[in-house]
Design an enzyme around this catalytic site. Structure first.
Site, short mmCIF file in Angstrom:
data_model
loop_
_atom_site.label_atom_id
_atom_site.label_comp_id
_atom_site.label_asym_id
_atom_site.label_seq_id
_atom_site.Cartn_x
_atom_site.Cartn_y
_atom_site.Cartn_z
CG HIS A 1 -6.12 11.10 -2.63
ND1 HIS A 1 -6.37 12.34 -3.17
CD2 HIS A 1 -5.52 10.37 -3.61
CE1 HIS A 1 -5.94 12.36 -4.42
NE2 HIS A 1 -5.42 11.19 -4.71
NE ARG B 1 -1.74 9.99 -3.76
CZ ARG B 1 -2.21 8.91 -4.36
NH1 ARG B 1 -2.41 7.80 -3.66
NH2 ARG B 1 -2.50 8.93 -5.64
CB ALA C 1 -4.42 -8.06 -6.08
CB SER D 1 -13.93 -9.34 -7.07
OG SER D 1 -14.64 -8.24 -6.51
N GLY D 2 -10.79 -7.49 -6.63
CA GLY D 2 -10.05 -6.37 -7.18
C GLY D 2 -9.01 -6.83 -8.19
N GLY E 1 -3.99 5.74 -12.38
CA GLY E 1 -3.29 4.98 -13.40
C GLY E 1 -2.36 3.95 -12.82
CD GLU F 1 -1.13 9.75 -10.81
OE1 GLU F 1 -0.98 9.17 -9.71
OE2 GLU F 1 -1.96 9.41 -11.66
CG ASN G 1 -10.86 0.52 -2.40
OD1 ASN G 1 -12.01 0.97 -2.36
ND2 ASN G 1 -10.11 0.39 -1.34
CB ALA H 1 -14.87 -14.09 3.88
CG HIS I 1 -6.45 7.10 -1.49
ND1 HIS I 1 -7.55 6.94 -2.31
CD2 HIS I 1 -5.36 6.95 -2.28
CE1 HIS I 1 -7.15 6.70 -3.55
NE2 HIS I 1 -5.82 6.69 -3.56
NE ARG J 1 -1.38 3.65 -2.76
CZ ARG J 1 -1.89 4.36 -3.76
NH1 ARG J 1 -1.28 4.38 -4.93
NH2 ARG J 1 -3.00 5.05 -3.59
CG LEU K 1 -4.63 0.36 -10.19
CD1 LEU K 1 -5.04 1.22 -11.38
CD2 LEU K 1 -5.68 -0.71 -9.93
#
Length: 518
Positions: A226, A272, A14, A11-12, A47, A112, A40, A152, A329, A364, A370
């Protein structure tokens, strides 16, 4: 045995993005093992990165993404991500999503780590993920059935095709759902580590299910740590967004020494993996790590979520120093998909952090997660909508559910698994520690082969999935005999340590030549 045109597990952002688009023409069910707001995505502070500024371009975002990804990205999916990102962000704004603006009603764009310009959209200062999730939940509330508190257990595979999913209800009963389009959107595996920014529900379930079903997984060794999780007496208590460093905060030790000085040209806004390793080395020397926020104006209004997080945990931000620690992270690898989110199993899609589209490479770029959820959520929905309705008819052969049993099996605790992962498959790895972790996991993995998972309790199931995914990550890390991005081997340090600056310059020049020719 409920049927649906499309079943989405998770339920994020995506999952919600795909559900919103699909629900215009299809019957969609979302299944989540906790509450619809446990993800998450809702915790994401930083952002959404999108090249919508006047001095920005998709070429620049493309270059930054590849540089952060250490040349391990799929260039075709990266191009899709950065080209389509602005389009979908503007569509969200048109549909009522409120991003932060300045006094002149212009979008505020933040900066960032590893970004070459200000391109980060924020909502509520540092509550972007929450704002996005709540916005999408409002959009789908009358169009999509959301089933909460069902875990699941396994994907249902028949004749090589994924046709459904078996779940465990809160009451301990088994339930099966059928569809020719199953979308995995279960997130990554951060809860396998002692220190993590992830929701406690993120135990690698989707990865384990896909593996057991025979789907191809890839790049599981690439875990992003992170640099700045809030540290309270050696316990991570939540994320302190990279946006804080984007506004000028710096990392210091207990003596006020700037830790990243001389470590990388971008200092505190370096990729990172580099910052996390630098902090890890300082901690090994016995130093304490702080984020110095004294140069950030109006911190508590600019970053209200972080300010409240500090207050809740008894950290006085008036001192100007926030104690931090690096932690797990984001997973760059996952269930391997093509550019449309299709996995190696017909009927099974994967989106978000559980998927490996190749956009993140080995590391990443900040605030691309997001963005990936929104972009590929739309892409998967578009692909499913092209399927003819007669292809969605489910006619499973005789299907028998194994009845729930309360069985007794000796399993490790979640805390033991997290300790093994943090100490042996963490920020810095080596062969001996990886072999130790693999051997430890295999003791329990062999025991699990004797049982049917549908007979487990939810707790046993989550621990089983953690064992499986921990073993896969450690095995993948052992096989990659190099250091690259989020995967660092002490025996092979050159890629991201001694030779980083030189290679970064070479990659930059090469990419500029490619982009110029394009």
């Amino acid at each position: 045995m409920p049927n649906s045109n499309v079943i989405i597990i998770g339920s994020g952002i995506a999952a919600l993005t795909a559900a919103y688009q699909l629900s215009m023409r299809k019957n969609v069910i979302i299944i989540t093992k906790s509450k619809k707001t446990n993800s998450n995505s809702i915790l994401a502070q930083g952002g959404v990165a999108a090249s919508i500024g006047m001095d920005d371009s998709w070429h620049s975002h493309y270059r930054d993404t590849l540089l952060a990804g250490c040349d391990h990205n799929r260039v075709d999916t990266v191009e899709v991500l950065v080209k389509m990102g602005p389009k979908y962000m503007l569509e969200l704004i048109k549909e009522g999503m409120q991003f932060d603006k300045d006094a002149n009603n212009q979008l505020l764009l933040g900066k960032e780590g590893a970004h070459s310009t200000r391109r980060i959209l924020h909502a509520g200062g540092d509550a972007t993920g929450r704002a996005l999730v709540l916005h999408m939940l409002e959009k789908i509330k009358k169009r999509v059935d959301i089933i909460e508190d069902q875990t699941a257990v396994d994907l249902i595979i028949e004749n090589g095709q994924c046709i459904g999913v078996e779940t465990l209800t809160r009451d301990g009963n088994l339930q099966s759902y059928f569809s020719n389009c199953i979308v995995l959107a279960t997130g990554g595996c951060g809860a396998l580590y002692s220190f993590t920014s992830n929701d406690e529900t993120i135990t690698g379930d989707g990865l384990a299910m896909a593996y057991r079903a025979g789907a191809e997984l890839t790049d599981l060794e690439f875990i992003q740590f992170h640099p700045t999780l809030l540290n309270k007496n050696g316990t991570s208590c939540g994320l302190v967004s990279e946006a804080v460093r984007g506004e000028g905060a710096i990392l210091v030790d207990e003596n006020g020494r700037q830790i990243m000085k001389g470590k990388h040209p971008l200092l505190d806004l370096a990729p990172r993996d580099i910052v996390s390793r630098a902090l890890f080395k300082e901690m090994l020397k016995g130093h304490k790590i702080y984020l110095d926020i004294r140069m950030v104006k109006d911190f508590d209004t600019h970053f209200p979520t972080i300010a409240q997080l500090c207050k809740t945990n008894g950290i006085d931000i008036e001192t100007g120093l926030i104690p931090v620690i690096p932690g797990a992270h984001f997973l760059m690898g996952g269930v391997k998909t093509d550019a449309k989110g299709r996995t190696s199993i017909p009927g099974l899609y994967a989106i978000g952090e559980v998927a490996c589209t190749g956009v993140h490479g080995a590391n990443r770029l900040a605030s691309n997660s997001l963005l990936e959820g929104v972009v590929f959520g739309n892409i998967v929905a578009d692909d499913i909508l092209k399927i003819q309705s007669n292809q969605l008819d489910i006619r499973p052969s005789a299907f028998k559910i194994t009845q729930q049993q309360n069985i007794s099996i000796k399993l490790p605790t979640k805390e033991q698994i997290r300790k093994i992962m943090m100490e042996n498959v963490g920020i810095v790895r080596n062969k001996d520690r990886l072999l130790f972790a693999i051997a430890w996991f295999e003791i329990y993995k062999q025991k699990l082969d004797e049982y049917v998972l549908s007979s487990f309790t939810k707790e046993q199931l989550e621990i089983s999935n953690m064992i499986m995914v921990g073993w896969i990550i450690a095995t993948s890390a052992l096989k990659r005999t190099e250091s690259r991005g989020g995967h660092f081997r002490e025996e092979f340090p050159d890629e991201n340590n001694q030779c980083w600056h030189k290679k970064e310059l070479i990659r930059t020049r090469h990419l500029e030549e490619v982009l110029y020719q394009a």
